[in-house]
Write a protein that holds these residues in place. Sequence first.
Motif, PDB file in Angstrom:
ATOM      1  N   VAL A 357     -28.651  29.650  10.416  1.00 36.47           N
ATOM      2  CA  VAL A 357     -27.801  28.715   9.668  1.00 36.47           C
ATOM      3  C   VAL A 357     -28.725  27.772   8.912  1.00 36.47           C
ATOM      4  CG1 VAL A 357     -26.051  26.913   9.786  1.00 36.47           C
ATOM      5  CG2 VAL A 357     -25.993  28.811  11.417  1.00 36.47           C
ATOM      6  N   SER A 358     -28.465  27.596   7.622  1.00 36.21           N
ATOM      7  CA  SER A 358     -29.231  26.623   6.843  1.00 36.21           C
ATOM      8  C   SER A 358     -28.398  25.359   6.671  1.00 36.21           C
ATOM      9  CB  SER A 358     -29.626  27.196   5.481  1.00 36.21           C
ATOM     10  OG  SER A 358     -28.491  27.470   4.691  1.00 36.21           O
ATOM     11  N   ILE A 359     -29.059  24.217   6.830  1.00 35.56           N
ATOM     12  CA  ILE A 359     -28.398  22.907   6.779  1.00 35.56           C
ATOM     13  C   ILE A 359     -29.045  22.074   5.687  1.00 35.56           C
ATOM     14  CG2 ILE A 359     -28.027  20.756   8.050  1.00 35.56           C
ATOM     15  CD1 ILE A 359     -27.849  22.353  10.594  1.00 35.56           C
ATOM     16  N   ASN A 360     -28.212  21.460   4.850  1.00 34.68           N
ATOM     17  CA  ASN A 360     -28.713  20.606   3.781  1.00 34.68           C
ATOM     18  C   ASN A 360     -29.138  19.254   4.341  1.00 34.68           C
ATOM     19  OD1 ASN A 360     -28.045  22.023   1.040  1.00 34.68           O
ATOM     20  ND2 ASN A 360     -26.301  22.407   2.395  1.00 34.68           N
ATOM     21  N   VAL A 361     -30.320  18.836   3.951  1.00 32.88           N
ATOM     22  CA  VAL A 361     -30.890  17.580   4.436  1.00 32.88           C
ATOM     23  C   VAL A 361     -31.107  16.654   3.243  1.00 32.88           C
ATOM     24  CG1 VAL A 361     -32.879  16.524   5.564  1.00 32.88           C
ATOM     25  CG2 VAL A 361     -31.967  18.674   6.416  1.00 32.88           C
ATOM     26  N   SER A 362     -30.776  15.383   3.401  1.00 38.61           N
ATOM     27  CA  SER A 362     -30.883  14.417   2.304  1.00 38.61           C
ATOM     28  C   SER A 362     -32.318  13.925   2.153  1.00 38.61           C
ATOM     29  CB  SER A 362     -29.973  13.220   2.583  1.00 38.61           C
ATOM     30  OG  SER A 362     -30.498  12.454   3.650  1.00 38.61           O
ATOM     31  N   SER A 363     -32.551  13.235   1.045  1.00 41.46           N
ATOM     32  CA  SER A 363     -33.882  12.678   0.793  1.00 41.46           C
ATOM     33  C   SER A 363     -34.260  11.638   1.844  1.00 41.46           C
ATOM     34  CB  SER A 363     -33.931  12.051  -0.604  1.00 41.46           C
ATOM     35  OG  SER A 363     -32.930  11.063  -0.744  1.00 41.46           O
ATOM     36  N   GLU A 364     -33.274  10.934   2.408  1.00 39.84           N
ATOM     37  CA  GLU A 364     -33.582   9.944   3.446  1.00 39.84           C
ATOM     38  C   GLU A 364     -34.238  10.598   4.647  1.00 39.84           C
ATOM     39  OE1 GLU A 364     -29.760   7.020   2.749  1.00 39.84           O
ATOM     40  OE2 GLU A 364     -30.748   7.028   4.703  1.00 39.84           O
ATOM     41  N   ASP A 365     -33.739  11.782   5.025  1.00 42.23           N
ATOM     42  CA  ASP A 365     -34.295  12.456   6.206  1.00 42.23           C
ATOM     43  C   ASP A 365     -35.522  13.288   5.870  1.00 42.23           C
ATOM     44  OD1 ASP A 365     -31.192  12.834   7.979  1.00 42.23           O
ATOM     45  OD2 ASP A 365     -32.952  11.632   8.496  1.00 42.23           O
ATOM     46  N   LEU A 366     -35.988  13.221   4.629  1.00 44.29           N
ATOM     47  CA  LEU A 366     -37.281  13.824   4.287  1.00 44.29           C
ATOM     48  C   LEU A 366     -38.353  12.756   4.146  1.00 44.29           C
ATOM     49  CD1 LEU A 366     -36.280  16.602   1.728  1.00 44.29           C
ATOM     50  CD2 LEU A 366     -36.913  16.865   4.126  1.00 44.29           C
ATOM     51  N   THR A 404     -42.779  12.990   1.761  1.00 39.37           N
ATOM     52  CA  THR A 404     -41.989  14.208   1.922  1.00 39.37           C
ATOM     53  C   THR A 404     -42.860  15.381   2.347  1.00 39.37           C
ATOM     54  OG1 THR A 404     -40.435  13.427   0.256  1.00 39.37           O
ATOM     55  CG2 THR A 404     -40.395  15.770   0.754  1.00 39.37           C
ATOM     56  N   ARG A 405     -44.049  15.471   1.776  1.00 35.26           N
ATOM     57  CA  ARG A 405     -44.938  16.596   2.091  1.00 35.26           C
ATOM     58  C   ARG A 405     -45.221  16.664   3.592  1.00 35.26           C
ATOM     59  NH1 ARG A 405     -48.607  15.134  -0.877  1.00 35.26           N
ATOM     60  NH2 ARG A 405     -48.057  16.314  -2.751  1.00 35.26           N
ATOM     61  N   ASP A 406     -45.478  15.517   4.206  1.00 35.64           N
ATOM     62  CA  ASP A 406     -45.782  15.493   5.641  1.00 35.64           C
ATOM     63  C   ASP A 406     -44.565  15.874   6.476  1.00 35.64           C
ATOM     64  OD1 ASP A 406     -47.929  12.551   5.315  1.00 35.64           O
ATOM     65  OD2 ASP A 406     -48.348  14.696   5.045  1.00 35.64           O
ATOM     66  N   VAL A 407     -43.390  15.403   6.070  1.00 32.82           N
ATOM     67  CA  VAL A 407     -42.174  15.721   6.830  1.00 32.82           C
ATOM     68  C   VAL A 407     -41.846  17.206   6.703  1.00 32.82           C
ATOM     69  CG1 VAL A 407     -39.710  15.243   7.076  1.00 32.82           C
ATOM     70  CG2 VAL A 407     -41.303  13.375   6.589  1.00 32.82           C
ATOM     71  N   ILE A 408     -41.976  17.756   5.497  1.00 37.25           N
ATOM     72  CA  ILE A 408     -41.751  19.191   5.289  1.00 37.25           C
ATOM     73  C   ILE A 408     -42.702  19.997   6.175  1.00 37.25           C
ATOM     74  CG2 ILE A 408     -42.027  21.064   3.624  1.00 37.25           C
ATOM     75  CD1 ILE A 408     -39.487  19.551   3.188  1.00 37.25           C
ATOM     76  N   ALA A 409     -43.960  19.581   6.205  1.00 35.12           N
ATOM     77  CA  ALA A 409     -44.943  20.279   7.045  1.00 35.12           C
ATOM     78  C   ALA A 409     -44.548  20.213   8.516  1.00 35.12           C
ATOM     79  CB  ALA A 409     -46.328  19.685   6.824  1.00 35.12           C
ATOM     80  N   ALA A 410     -44.006  19.072   8.939  1.00 36.15           N
ATOM     81  CA  ALA A 410     -43.587  18.923  10.335  1.00 36.15           C
ATOM     82  C   ALA A 410     -42.421  19.856  10.668  1.00 36.15           C
ATOM     83  CB  ALA A 410     -43.203  17.471  10.609  1.00 36.15           C
ATOM     84  N   PHE A 411     -41.442  19.973   9.769  1.00 37.91           N
ATOM     85  CA  PHE A 411     -40.337  20.912   9.989  1.00 37.91           C
ATOM     86  C   PHE A 411     -40.869  22.343  10.137  1.00 37.91           C
ATOM     87  CE2 PHE A 411     -36.359  18.868  10.052  1.00 37.91           C
ATOM     88  CZ  PHE A 411     -36.345  17.805   9.156  1.00 37.91           C
ATOM     89  N   PHE A 436     -46.282  21.679  -2.197  1.00 35.70           N
ATOM     90  CA  PHE A 436     -45.439  21.682  -1.011  1.00 35.70           C
ATOM     91  C   PHE A 436     -45.436  23.081  -0.392  1.00 35.70           C
ATOM     92  CE2 PHE A 436     -43.260  17.636  -0.791  1.00 35.70           C
ATOM     93  CZ  PHE A 436     -43.453  17.122  -2.060  1.00 35.70           C
ATOM     94  N   GLN A 437     -45.549  23.118   0.915  1.00 34.98           N
ATOM     95  CA  GLN A 437     -45.447  24.382   1.636  1.00 34.98           C
ATOM     96  C   GLN A 437     -43.974  24.638   1.948  1.00 34.98           C
ATOM     97  OE1 GLN A 437     -47.965  26.605   2.343  1.00 34.98           O
ATOM     98  NE2 GLN A 437     -49.159  25.264   1.004  1.00 34.98           N
TER      99      GLN A 437
END
Length: 531
Positions: A357-366, A404-411, A436-437
């Motif tokens: 399941v893919s879930i949309n995430v807002s900019s706040e949570d990135l 955002t780059r660091d949060v994306i990497a963490a996910f 961005f990865q």
Amino acid sequence: MIKRITIISASIALGCLATVGPVLTSLYVAKKEVERRDRAEILDFAGKAIMRTDVVTSQAFAALADLDRHPGAPCSPPSLEQAARVIYNYRYVQDAGAYAEGQYLCSPLLGDVRAKDLTLPRPDYQSSDGYIVWFRQKSPLSDERSDIQIGRSGHYVSIDRASYVDLIDPARRPIAAIQTTTGTLIAVSTGADPDDMLDAWKHGGNVKSDEWNYAVAQSSTRQLAVVVKSPRSSVAGTWPKLLAAWLSFGVTAGAMLGWFAYKRISWQLSFPATLEWAISRRKIDVVYQPIVRIADNECVGVEALLRWTLHGQPVSPEVFVRVAEENHLIQALTDLVLEKTVAQLGQFLAENPTFYVSINVSSEDLRSLRFLNVLRSSLAGTGIAPRQIRIEATERSFMDADTTRDVIAAFRAAGHPVYIDDFGTGYSSLSYLQTFQIDVLKIDKSFVDTIAQDTASSVVAPHIIAMAHELRLEIVAEGVESASQVAWLLDKGVQYVQGWYYAKAMSEDALVTWLASRNRAPRQAEGVLAI
């Protein structure tokens, strides 16, 4: 007596003012709204027009590069064959060939003309990187038409000037394309006044006119600009009739307008509070739209989407999601999606470890690890693998690049693949994709709709697909509605699709039933195998 008449007159004047005031105010607001919409529409169209100029010019430069990659002797059969291939491959290129010392040498259309002494005039413009340009060069084949001719390193290509302004526009708005370094008008649509369009460009579109709106768009990559001209919409012409009608209705009309304004404002003021109540009471539903792998027609996952019914009427997600973002409710809304997804599909996901399941995430949570921590806590002990919950983020979410780059990497480090949703509609660029990865690009429906059509935006989907392949990213095409679109996407190497051609978004029960029916039905019953 005079005092009484004065009081009565003042009362009548105030009554008339109270009645006419709302009318005049609404007319003023309507006029401003018409002006705003006119401006937004013409700016949007100018953006599409500059996109066309970029596409046409890019094709010219790409064609020259193709000619340079096959250096063979000028006018030899292999070089003429390559020039013919360039003309065929690039739709805006009308001719391609060789020149030297100010003379045409040859092209597939001209043939070998070295003995004919066909002289080229001095170029109109020469760039710092070696390109030379003739803005209105008459072909030896025609005395009627003049093309834009671009040359470099002994090769040239000719572009029909009309290609720069030939957009599908039912309103037939005048368009002009301008080379900004020299201020040369290189193309203008039929019926447009060249001097008028040049003057509008020189003033940045700020031309005082009671009849016309002007807009100027500048290319971000080329020395090109476009000017668009559009007739002003008029409200003034209807003022006398409207005023007479409102005065006839008098106080009743004013009262009705006041009631409507009151209801409208009350609803707007209370809407965020209503949304907050709906989130806290779990009144917003989650539905799921299937994502299908084209190669074998298998549903590999779903995207979780929001639905809200208020007072018996559906509220558009675009509306309430935006309100949630503006009122700091978006994180609670995202948490609700995750909570309902795990509750509704948790067992199914645990029993089907390849399904996701893919879930949309807002900019706040990135911008923080908050949602990742919520996600870890929600999945603990459920049997759901991290890869089964995937993160979708729109392009505008990537504006705060460093955080955002660091949060994306963490996910991704936690095992959650990351998607860019609605790619091509926001603010990202190739540089974002390179820094961005991420794992997957989702092509927006607006570009899927233009597949194989002759529109200014029909070239966007192929470019996005080529970019994704170059970066080794998987692709999901959104909004697929026909078998021909599926076939085209498969041919271009797109792996996954979602859209009404397969299924609309549905509840968890309907989804499980739908998946079961697909497993029982023969595979060729629908999808790409039936094309």
